[in-house]
Design a protein around this motif. Structure first.
Motif, PDB file in Angstrom:
ATOM      1  N   TRP A  49       1.022  -0.975  -0.440  1.00  0.00           N
ATOM      2  CA  TRP A  49      -0.059   0.005  -0.060  1.00  0.00           C
ATOM      3  C   TRP A  49       0.969   1.332  -0.216  1.00  0.00           C
ATOM      4  N   GLY A  50       1.612   1.061  -0.350  1.00  0.00           N
ATOM      5  CA  GLY A  50       2.903   2.011  -0.524  1.00  0.00           C
ATOM      6  C   GLY A  50       3.464   2.714   0.931  1.00  0.00           C
ATOM      7  N   ASP A  51       4.936   3.424   0.344  1.00  0.00           N
ATOM      8  CA  ASP A  51       5.770   3.453   1.666  1.00  0.00           C
ATOM      9  C   ASP A  51       6.462   2.217   1.865  1.00  0.00           C
ATOM     10  N   LYS A 105      10.801   2.185  -1.166  1.00  0.00           N
ATOM     11  CA  LYS A 105      11.350   1.930  -2.830  1.00  0.00           C
ATOM     12  C   LYS A 105      11.921   3.252  -2.515  1.00  0.00           C
ATOM     13  N   GLY A 109       6.148   9.994  -0.980  1.00  0.00           N
ATOM     14  CA  GLY A 109       7.565  10.683   0.228  1.00  0.00           C
ATOM     15  C   GLY A 109       8.505   9.554   0.344  1.00  0.00           C
ATOM     16  N   ILE A 153     -11.277   9.317   1.541  1.00  0.00           N
ATOM     17  CA  ILE A 153     -10.719   8.717   1.441  1.00  0.00           C
ATOM     18  C   ILE A 153      -9.069   8.631   2.786  1.00  0.00           C
ATOM     19  N   GLY A 154      -8.715   9.730   2.798  1.00  0.00           N
ATOM     20  CA  GLY A 154      -7.900  10.144   3.369  1.00  0.00           C
ATOM     21  C   GLY A 154      -6.500  10.384   2.876  1.00  0.00           C
ATOM     22  N   THR A 206      -3.623  12.903   0.356  1.00  0.00           N
ATOM     23  CA  THR A 206      -2.161  13.688   1.383  1.00  0.00           C
ATOM     24  C   THR A 206      -3.289  14.774   0.884  1.00  0.00           C
ATOM     25  N   LYS A 207      -4.421  15.712   0.111  1.00  0.00           N
ATOM     26  CA  LYS A 207      -4.510  16.901  -0.501  1.00  0.00           C
ATOM     27  C   LYS A 207      -3.731  17.736  -1.013  1.00  0.00           C
ATOM     28  N   ALA A 266       5.673   4.609  -8.014  1.00  0.00           N
ATOM     29  CA  ALA A 266       5.347   5.950  -6.543  1.00  0.00           C
ATOM     30  C   ALA A 266       3.961   4.675  -5.880  1.00  0.00           C
ATOM     31  N   LEU A 316      -3.188   0.530  -4.005  1.00  0.00           N
ATOM     32  CA  LEU A 316      -3.096   2.353  -4.615  1.00  0.00           C
ATOM     33  C   LEU A 316      -3.802   2.541  -5.853  1.00  0.00           C
ATOM     34  N   VAL A 353      -7.951   4.024  -2.505  1.00  0.00           N
ATOM     35  CA  VAL A 353      -6.914   4.464  -3.940  1.00  0.00           C
ATOM     36  C   VAL A 353      -6.717   5.943  -4.789  1.00  0.00           C
ATOM     37  N   THR A 354      -4.568   6.058  -5.253  1.00  0.00           N
ATOM     38  CA  THR A 354      -4.925   7.461  -5.462  1.00  0.00           C
ATOM     39  C   THR A 354      -5.653   6.971  -6.832  1.00  0.00           C
ATOM     40  N   VAL A 404      -1.507   4.155   4.741  1.00  0.00           N
ATOM     41  CA  VAL A 404      -1.759   5.211   5.496  1.00  0.00           C
ATOM     42  C   VAL A 404      -2.660   5.653   4.511  1.00  0.00           C
ATOM     43  N   GLU A 442      -7.330   5.917   4.790  1.00  0.00           N
ATOM     44  CA  GLU A 442      -8.708   5.713   4.689  1.00  0.00           C
ATOM     45  C   GLU A 442      -8.158   3.217   4.034  1.00  0.00           C
ATOM     46  N   ARG A 498       1.208  11.769   8.901  1.00  0.00           N
ATOM     47  CA  ARG A 498       0.687  11.180  10.001  1.00  0.00           C
ATOM     48  C   ARG A 498       0.662   9.532   9.846  1.00  0.00           C
TER      49      ARG A 498
HETATM   50  P1  IMO Z   1       4.940   6.783  -1.771  1.00  0.00           P
HETATM   51  O1  IMO Z   1       5.611   6.628  -3.567  1.00  0.00           O
HETATM   52  C1  IMO Z   1       1.103   5.805   1.202  1.00  0.00           C
HETATM   53  C2  IMO Z   1      -2.695   7.019  -0.261  1.00  0.00           C
HETATM   54  C3  IMO Z   1      -3.346   8.484   0.505  1.00  0.00           C
HETATM   55  C4  IMO Z   1      -4.920   8.619   0.304  1.00  0.00           C
HETATM   56  C5  IMO Z   1      -4.633   7.353  -1.130  1.00  0.00           C
HETATM   57  C6  IMO Z   1      -4.621   8.634  -1.727  1.00  0.00           C
HETATM   58  O2  IMO Z   1       5.672   7.394  -0.476  1.00  0.00           O
HETATM   59  O3  IMO Z   1       4.489   5.428  -1.136  1.00  0.00           O
HETATM   60  P2  IMO Z   1      -3.663  10.845  -3.293  1.00  0.00           P
HETATM   61  O4  IMO Z   1      -3.326  12.319  -2.415  1.00  0.00           O
HETATM   62  O5  IMO Z   1      -2.589   9.868  -3.460  1.00  0.00           O
HETATM   63  O6  IMO Z   1      -5.013  11.409  -3.634  1.00  0.00           O
HETATM   64  O7  IMO Z   1      -4.359   9.908  -2.011  1.00  0.00           O
HETATM   65  O8  IMO Z   1      -3.050   7.238  -1.198  1.00  0.00           O
HETATM   66  N1  IMO Z   1      -0.997   7.509  -1.099  1.00  0.00           N
HETATM   67  C7  IMO Z   1      -0.277   6.777  -0.122  1.00  0.00           C
HETATM   68  N2  IMO Z   1       0.326   5.986   0.384  1.00  0.00           N
HETATM   69  N3  IMO Z   1       2.143   6.173   0.451  1.00  0.00           N
HETATM   70  C8  IMO Z   1       2.230   6.647  -0.860  1.00  0.00           C
HETATM   71  O9  IMO Z   1       3.122   7.422  -1.689  1.00  0.00           O
HETATM   72  C9  IMO Z   1       1.603   7.341  -1.195  1.00  0.00           C
HETATM   73  N4  IMO Z   1       0.065   8.074  -1.726  1.00  0.00           N
HETATM   74  C10 IMO Z   1      -0.685   8.045  -1.290  1.00  0.00           C
HETATM   75  O10 IMO Z   1      -2.603   7.974   2.367  1.00  0.00           O
HETATM   76  O11 IMO Z   1      -4.837   7.221   1.466  1.00  0.00           O
END
Ligand code: IMO
Ligand code: GDP
Ligand code: MG
Length: 423
Positions: free
Chosen positions: A11-13, A16, A40, A127-128, A130-131, A223, A228, A238-239, A273, A275, A302
């Motif tokens: 789910w990211g982070d 990478k 990030g 969705i939670g 990143t705004k 990314a 996501l 999702v993003t 990170v 919802e 967060r």
């Molecule tokens: P890296 O590249 C973790 C999550 C947000 C939210 C959802 C939608 O660091 O792994 P968005 O702002 O994209 O519309 O948010 O996606 N999200 C990430 N979670 N790592 C990320 O990037 C993320 N980029 C977006 O928390 O749940």
């Protein structure tokens, strides 16, 4: 190393940024292909910490060319801040080592405002995000009304285009009860950023194809993470971009038959990170990791939700990305755990299933079926050779590879470059 796509397989982070920094040693070019400054990516060099949001993590290695590809959505103000931040840290960035695609779409403040407004209206179903305006910017791209970098840097045409887009968006903002934006302020701010960024802008598709023809090794920096992904993630949580391997092709203009392999990055446990469902979420491991000061978001700060490793999810990630090799990070996070659990199936509505259901409400009801592994209860962060890792640790990470269905080649036991083992 040839052309390698690196993706987040959870789910990211996943770590990478660290793995990209390590693999950049063998690449000439590093390309970001999706997402925006919602990402990030943390890289440590010695004691210095760098958090990259839009600029590829390869920028920290001198002599490497970093490309922001067409699949990225670019906030020019954010990017200028990031450039200034790197400058302060002594990292030299110039058009010689950073190239920005002409066709990446531009994020404007109305996108950020709309992002926030939609979240408020979703209430408990938010969705939670990143705004950072990511969803609305990709929305405009798909609706064919977005402005691209090529528009931003065209000093003659940008004012008119901005006026047109702002007129429509101010109507929307007013209807939502939000403050309309001022044209002159925006024009001044964006024109300043455009002047700064213009020297970096080029046709990156041509650049990458010329590089491919001379046999350059290219690393495609993913990314976010697989779950996501706008198509393959836990929609709607999702993003808005293609975070899976296919996105590296559409987001760069380099076709699938020029790609050589896919590396999936995984944490030895799971985090999320924002919802949305996370079947293996677990208070014990959350408290443990947060207590160690770990797992706080690199972009928003967060606290990340934490859980056990979910092999049902990672098996799916291996499938949709075509993962050949795995890098498993944060193994040291489990150093003190006595009995480690791994989810190998889900139980839902009285049935056991071995795939991730597409319906998010069903996924939210899934109970993990766990397999237990004995912990190693020994610090691993100072270990530098695979053979020196405790036997239980080796058994655990090799099992993660087997359960996921890909070859484990990299193990990481700390944030620094040296805390990396190749198998
Ligand atoms: P890296 O590249 C973790 C999550 C947000 C939210 C959802 C939608 O660091 O792994 P968005 O702002 O994209 O519309 O948010 O996606 N999200 C990430 N979670 N790592 C990320 O990037 C993320 N980029 C977006 O928390 O749940
Ligand atoms: P990314 O978005 O995938 O690049 O990951 P983030 O940088 O957002 O989050 C990963 C976090 O884990 C960062 O703080 C990294 O410094 C850290 N990290 C990466 N690999 C390891 C590891 O093996 N051990 C430890 N302790 N930290 C790691
Ligand atoms: Mg991150």
């Amino acid at each position: 190393m040839a052309n390698v796509i690196l993706v987040g397989a959870q789910w990211g982070d996943e770590g990478k940024g660290k793995i990209i920094d390590v693999l950049t040693e063998q690449s000439e070019i590093v390309v970001r292909t999706a997402g925006g400054n919602n990402a990030g990516h943390t890289v440590y060099i010695g004691r210095d910490k760098y958090v990259l949001h839009l600029i590829p993590s390869g920028i920290l290695r001198p002599g490497k060319v970093c490309v922001i590809g067409n699949g990225v959505v670019l906030d020019p103000i954010g990017l200028v801040k990031e450039l200034d931040g790197l400058d302060k840290l002594g990292v030299a960035v110039s058009p010689a080592n950073l190239v920005i695609s002409e066709t990446a779409h531009v994020v404007f403040p109305w996108h950020r405002e709309l992002d926030g407004q939609r979240e408020i209206r979703k209430g408990n179903n938010k969705i939670g995000t990143t705004k950072r305006g990511i969803g609305p910017t990709y929305g405009d791209k798909a609706a064919r009304v977005g402005l691209r970098v090529i528009d931003l840097v065209n000093a003659a045409k940008f004012p008119g285009r901005l006026r047109e887009r702002l007129a429509e968006n101010n109507e929307v903002l007013r209807a939502l009860g939000a403050q309309p934006l001022d044209y002159d302020t925006l024009l001044a701010e964006y024109s300043r950023a455009a002047d700064r960024l213009r020297p970096f802008v080029a046709n990156t598709v041509v650049l990458l194809h010329e590089a491919t023809r001379r046999g350059a090794n290219i690393l495609f920096e993913g990314a976010q993470g697989t779950f996501l992904d706008i198509d393959h993630g836990t929609y709607p949580y999702v993003t808005s971009s293609s975070t899976t391997a296919g996105g590296a092709c559409t987001g760069s203009g380099v076709p699938p038959n020029r790609m050589d392999s896919v590396v999936g990055v995984l944490k030895a446990y799971t985090t999320r990170v924002g919802e949305g469902p996370l079947p293996t979420e677990n208070a014990e491991i959350s408290d443990l990791l947060h207590g160690m000061g770990r797992e706080f978001g690199a972009t928003t700060g967060r606290a990340r939700r934490c859980g056990w490793f979910d092999a049902v999810a990672t098996r799916h990630a291996a499938m949709v990305n075509g993962i050949d090799e795995l890098a498993i990070t944060n193994v040291d996070g489990l150093d003190t755990v006595k009995r480690i659990r791994v989810c190998v199936a889900y139980r839902v509505d009285g049935k056991e299933i071995r795939h991730i259901p597409n319906d998010c409400e069903i996924l939210a009801r899934c109970e993990p079926v766990y397999q237990e592994f004995p912990g190693w209860e020994t610090p691993t962060d100072a270990i530098r050779r695979w053979e020196d890792l405790p036997a239980n640790c080796r058994h655990y990470v090799l099992s993660l590879g087997q359960l996921t269905g890909a070859r484990l080649t990299i193990v990481s036991v700390g944030p620094a470059r040296e805390q990396t083992m190749f198998i």
